[in-house]
Design an enzyme around this catalytic site. Structure first.
Site, PDB file in Angstrom:
ATOM      1  N   HIS A  15      23.651   5.037  -8.398  1.00  0.00           N
ATOM      2  CA  HIS A  15      23.403   5.366  -9.807  1.00  0.00           C
ATOM      3  C   HIS A  15      24.686   5.757 -10.553  1.00  0.00           C
ATOM      4  O   HIS A  15      24.980   5.233 -11.625  1.00  0.00           O
ATOM      5  CB  HIS A  15      22.402   6.518  -9.916  1.00  0.00           C
ATOM      6  CG  HIS A  15      21.142   6.300  -9.130  1.00  0.00           C
ATOM      7  ND1 HIS A  15      20.516   5.074  -9.045  1.00  0.00           N
ATOM      8  CD2 HIS A  15      20.371   7.148  -8.384  1.00  0.00           C
ATOM      9  CE1 HIS A  15      19.429   5.187  -8.295  1.00  0.00           C
ATOM     10  NE2 HIS A  15      19.321   6.421  -7.883  1.00  0.00           N
ATOM     11  N   VAL A  44       5.671  -8.017   9.138  1.00  0.00           N
ATOM     12  CA  VAL A  44       6.846  -8.802   8.716  1.00  0.00           C
ATOM     13  C   VAL A  44       7.692  -9.289   9.883  1.00  0.00           C
ATOM     14  O   VAL A  44       8.460 -10.241   9.746  1.00  0.00           O
ATOM     15  CB  VAL A  44       7.748  -8.007   7.744  1.00  0.00           C
ATOM     16  CG1 VAL A  44       7.048  -7.757   6.428  1.00  0.00           C
ATOM     17  CG2 VAL A  44       8.252  -6.714   8.346  1.00  0.00           C
ATOM     18  N   ASP A  98      18.353  -0.824  -9.065  1.00  0.00           N
ATOM     19  CA  ASP A  98      18.898   0.518  -9.257  1.00  0.00           C
ATOM     20  C   ASP A  98      18.150   1.021 -10.478  1.00  0.00           C
ATOM     21  O   ASP A  98      18.431   0.598 -11.611  1.00  0.00           O
ATOM     22  CB  ASP A  98      20.407   0.459  -9.530  1.00  0.00           C
ATOM     23  CG  ASP A  98      20.989   1.858  -9.675  1.00  0.00           C
ATOM     24  OD1 ASP A  98      20.335   2.711 -10.302  1.00  0.00           O
ATOM     25  OD2 ASP A  98      22.090   2.106  -9.163  1.00  0.00           O
ATOM     26  N   HIS A  99      17.175   1.896 -10.257  1.00  0.00           N
ATOM     27  CA  HIS A  99      16.269   2.184 -11.384  1.00  0.00           C
ATOM     28  C   HIS A  99      16.974   2.869 -12.554  1.00  0.00           C
ATOM     29  O   HIS A  99      16.489   2.818 -13.669  1.00  0.00           O
ATOM     30  CB  HIS A  99      15.028   2.973 -10.913  1.00  0.00           C
ATOM     31  CG  HIS A  99      15.271   4.422 -10.664  1.00  0.00           C
ATOM     32  ND1 HIS A  99      15.902   4.882  -9.533  1.00  0.00           N
ATOM     33  CD2 HIS A  99      14.983   5.529 -11.396  1.00  0.00           C
ATOM     34  CE1 HIS A  99      15.985   6.206  -9.593  1.00  0.00           C
ATOM     35  NE2 HIS A  99      15.429   6.624 -10.703  1.00  0.00           N
ATOM     36  N   THR A 153       0.836  -1.202   0.000  1.00  0.00           N
ATOM     37  CA  THR A 153       0.000   0.000   0.000  1.00  0.00           C
ATOM     38  C   THR A 153       0.872   1.255   0.000  1.00  0.00           C
ATOM     39  O   THR A 153       0.378   2.366   0.135  1.00  0.00           O
ATOM     40  CB  THR A 153      -0.946   0.006   1.227  1.00  0.00           C
ATOM     41  OG1 THR A 153      -0.190  -0.386   2.382  1.00  0.00           O
ATOM     42  CG2 THR A 153      -2.092  -0.957   1.061  1.00  0.00           C
ATOM     43  N   GLY A 154       2.144   1.057  -0.147  1.00  0.00           N
ATOM     44  CA  GLY A 154       3.092   2.188  -0.064  1.00  0.00           C
ATOM     45  C   GLY A 154       3.171   2.991  -1.361  1.00  0.00           C
ATOM     46  O   GLY A 154       2.592   2.633  -2.397  1.00  0.00           O
ATOM     47  N   ASP A 155       3.959   4.048  -1.239  1.00  0.00           N
ATOM     48  CA  ASP A 155       4.096   5.006  -2.319  1.00  0.00           C
ATOM     49  C   ASP A 155       4.723   4.405  -3.592  1.00  0.00           C
ATOM     50  O   ASP A 155       4.243   4.617  -4.702  1.00  0.00           O
ATOM     51  CB  ASP A 155       4.992   6.130  -1.742  1.00  0.00           C
ATOM     52  CG  ASP A 155       5.126   7.270  -2.679  1.00  0.00           C
ATOM     53  OD1 ASP A 155       4.076   7.756  -3.120  1.00  0.00           O
ATOM     54  OD2 ASP A 155       6.272   7.666  -2.982  1.00  0.00           O
ATOM     55  N   LYS A 192      20.709  18.588  -6.110  1.00  0.00           N
ATOM     56  CA  LYS A 192      19.324  19.055  -6.078  1.00  0.00           C
ATOM     57  C   LYS A 192      19.316  20.559  -6.325  1.00  0.00           C
ATOM     58  O   LYS A 192      20.321  21.238  -6.061  1.00  0.00           O
ATOM     59  CB  LYS A 192      18.706  18.782  -4.707  1.00  0.00           C
ATOM     60  CG  LYS A 192      18.752  17.315  -4.285  1.00  0.00           C
ATOM     61  CD  LYS A 192      17.430  16.630  -4.503  1.00  0.00           C
ATOM     62  CE  LYS A 192      17.452  15.198  -4.019  1.00  0.00           C
ATOM     63  NZ  LYS A 192      16.690  14.292  -4.873  1.00  0.00           N
ATOM     64  N   ARG A 249       0.648  -3.792   6.921  1.00  0.00           N
ATOM     65  CA  ARG A 249      -0.044  -3.974   8.196  1.00  0.00           C
ATOM     66  C   ARG A 249      -1.499  -3.491   8.142  1.00  0.00           C
ATOM     67  O   ARG A 249      -2.252  -3.693   9.066  1.00  0.00           O
ATOM     68  CB  ARG A 249       0.728  -3.276   9.307  1.00  0.00           C
ATOM     69  CG  ARG A 249       1.911  -4.160   9.713  1.00  0.00           C
ATOM     70  CD  ARG A 249       2.524  -3.724  10.979  1.00  0.00           C
ATOM     71  NE  ARG A 249       3.053  -2.373  10.823  1.00  0.00           N
ATOM     72  CZ  ARG A 249       3.839  -1.795  11.716  1.00  0.00           C
ATOM     73  NH1 ARG A 249       4.163  -2.423  12.813  1.00  0.00           N
ATOM     74  NH2 ARG A 249       4.298  -0.587  11.530  1.00  0.00           N
TER      75      ARG A 249
HETATM   76  C1  BG6 Z   1      16.501   8.341  -6.401  1.00  0.00           C
HETATM   77  C2  BG6 Z   1      16.934   9.292  -5.327  1.00  0.00           C
HETATM   78  O1  BG6 Z   1      17.214   7.151  -6.322  1.00  0.00           O
HETATM   79  O2  BG6 Z   1      16.687   8.937  -7.658  1.00  0.00           O
HETATM   80  C3  BG6 Z   1      16.224  10.627  -5.444  1.00  0.00           C
HETATM   81  O3  BG6 Z   1      16.670   8.744  -4.049  1.00  0.00           O
HETATM   82  C4  BG6 Z   1      16.343  11.172  -6.844  1.00  0.00           C
HETATM   83  O4  BG6 Z   1      16.719  11.560  -4.499  1.00  0.00           O
HETATM   84  C5  BG6 Z   1      15.959  10.126  -7.867  1.00  0.00           C
HETATM   85  O5  BG6 Z   1      15.497  12.302  -6.950  1.00  0.00           O
HETATM   86  C6  BG6 Z   1      16.234  10.617  -9.278  1.00  0.00           C
HETATM   87  O6  BG6 Z   1      15.742   9.688 -10.189  1.00  0.00           O
HETATM   88  P1  BG6 Z   1      15.252  10.129 -11.609  1.00  0.00           P
HETATM   89  O7  BG6 Z   1      14.867   8.861 -12.293  1.00  0.00           O
HETATM   90  O8  BG6 Z   1      14.109  11.067 -11.440  1.00  0.00           O
HETATM   91  O9  BG6 Z   1      16.423  10.822 -12.249  1.00  0.00           O
END
Ligand code: BG6
Length: 483
Positions: A233, A78, A170-171, A6-8, A329, A38
């Protein structure tokens, strides 16, 4: 099985990504999701949450509700060992109902202090299938906050899962143009043949964000840009740029080369760390609050919101060619790019006193990662004016905006990879370990030195010291403001 259902992250990223996989037929009948948290809700309420998170993703209500019918909810703490019996019973029931062949993915989208305990309980409470299906564990970031805590977490995970069953997200590795680095390098003789210290002067990696810390002060102030962006990243991007050619394009071979590259990254001593890395924290201007005034940030916080650094590889390919990185940032814009700066021709035959020619420029290969996707190559050419003068021209390929919009988003790619069992775009433990060892040294030095914060204004490209870092080496950032 999704922990933190249910999280973000689940509602913003995971459900939309899974819907895309469903639309494209990558998952269809044989899948079911057990969501847990929960919260005391039933399947119906859970499906409503899932559907609501998809409102903007699709107008096909029928398909969305078919998709959501595969979702089930189990209220679960959990840390409570006895709760796992319900999860076990539910997964066995759904395994039969959807003919899943015992294949299980455990996705932990929760605060990191729960990663280890969930993994342990999954094993000890017999939730791992043992009838020939696969068991895969997906872990969100952060993976530790230094080498020691990362190692401890890894030991906990490894007690329940093998390394090839662990998928560390690691997106950035799911981004189209990050994946394209390998295509550009290893698919083109004109680049790979020159991809070394003989022809490349330096490489620059920039991950810029224009937003501030927003609502994440609690997490961010404890982390800072070095842990939040560099350790994961940026180190991943750098390893893709620096690695040798893998024997084959498959996860084990690629990981091996990335690890080798990271292991030859010079780990700095105190003096090197303080000269080769700089940090910043944003101040305020107009309506834009300074970092120390943001909600949830201590008034005397020394957390860095900007990092720039110089990385050196001690190997035959890269010795003498620095990699400069920066992230922050509240910078001028939101973009990610890599600039590969080639050496200038050794002799500039066009530039002699009477010629009036400007000196030749360095060739620069820029890989645009976001928001534009594509690359450009700057070359010197003769301009069409009277006489003989050279000027830089750009050969550029940018994906059109329609295709950029249709490009699968990182979570769609990464979840698909997990289902296929392809670990190429996930961080392996040795990579994570090397990255922490490098970053820890910088952190150690910063923790004992008092920074002069705030030191950059919102909308800039960070503190002056980030420019000085390159100026000292007689270089400059390829991407500058007002250029
Ligand atoms: C996340 C960080 O891993 O990557 C954030 O925790 C950051 O602080 C974000 O804003 C940036 O990702 P993207 O895909 O928007 O460049």
């Amino acid at each position: 099985m999704l922990f933190g259902a249910t999280g973000d992250l689940a509602t913003r990223k995971l459900y939309p990504a899974m819907l895309k996989l469903y639309e494209k037929g990558n998952i269809r009948e044989h899948f079911a999701v057990i969501g847990t948290s929960r919260h005391k809700i039933d399947d119906e309420k859970y499906r409503e949450i899932v559907e609501k998170s998809l409102a903007k993703e699709s107008s096909n209500k029928k398909m969305v509700s078919e998709f959501a019918s595969h979702f089930y909810f189990v209220t679960h703490d959990v840390t409570n060992v006895s709760h796992y019996a319900n999860l076990k019973a539910k997964s066995e029931e759904l395994d039969k109902k959807y003919s899943l062949g015992g294949n299980r993915v455990f996705y932990i989208s929760m605060a990191p202090n729960f990663f280890g305990i969930v993994a342990k309980n999954l094993k000890t409470q017999h939730l791992l299938s043992d009838n020939g299906g696969f068991n895969r564990l997906v872990i969100e970031k952060p993976f530790g906050r230094d080498f020691d805590s990362a190692k401890q977490l890894n030991d906990e995970l490894s007690a329940a899962f093998e390394e090839n069953q662990i998928f560390r997200i690691d997106h950035y590795l799911g981004k189209e143009m990050i994946q394209n680095i390998e295509a550009i390098r290893f698919g083109n003789t004109i680049f790979e043949a020159l991809w070394n210290n003989r022809y490349i002067d330096n490489i620059q990696v920039t991950l810029a964000e224009n937003l501030g810390v927003e609502e994440r002060a609690g997490y961010y102030d404890n982390s800072g840009a070095l842990r939040d962006m560099v350790q994961n990243h940026i180190m991943q991007i750098v390893s893709l740029l620096a690695m040798e050619q893998p024997v084959a394009f498959k996860d084990t071979d690629i990981r091996q080369e990335k690890v080798k590259a990271l292991r030859s990254l010079r780990v700095y001593n105190v003096a090197e760390a303080s000269t080769n890395f700089v940090r910043g924290q944003y101040g305020g201007v107009g309506n834009s609050k300074e970092y120390r005034q943001e909600d949830g940030v201590p008034k005397d916080s020394n957390t860095e919101t900007f990092v720039a650094g110089k990385l050196l590889f001690d190997n035959y390919r890269w010795s003498g060619t620095p990699f400069y990185i920066r992230t922050g940032k509240k910078l001028a814009d939101k973009f990610t790019r890599v600039d590969v700066v080639f050496k200038k021709p050794l002799v500039d035959i066009f530039s002699f006193p009477q010629s009036g020619s400007t000196p030749l420029n360095a060739n620069v290969l820029t890989i645009f990662i976001e928001p534009n996707q594509g690359f450009s190559l700057m070359v010197n050419a003769k301009n069409s004016e009277q006489g003989f003068h050279t000027e830089p021209v750009n050969l550029q390929f940018l994906e059109d905006s329609k295709r950029t919009k249709e490009t699968p988003q990182p979570y769609e790619r990464l979840i698909h990879d997990v289902l296929k069992g392809d670990g190429t775009n996930f961080a392996s433990w040795p990579e994570v370990a090397s990255a922490w060892k490098f970053v820890d040294q910088i952190r150690r030095v910063w923790d004992i030195q008092q920074p002069m914060f705030p030191n950059y204004i919102p909308g800039s490209m960070g503190p002056v010291s980030a420019d000085e870092l390159l100026a000292r080496d007689h270089r400059e950032w390829v991407y500058k403001l007002n250029k």
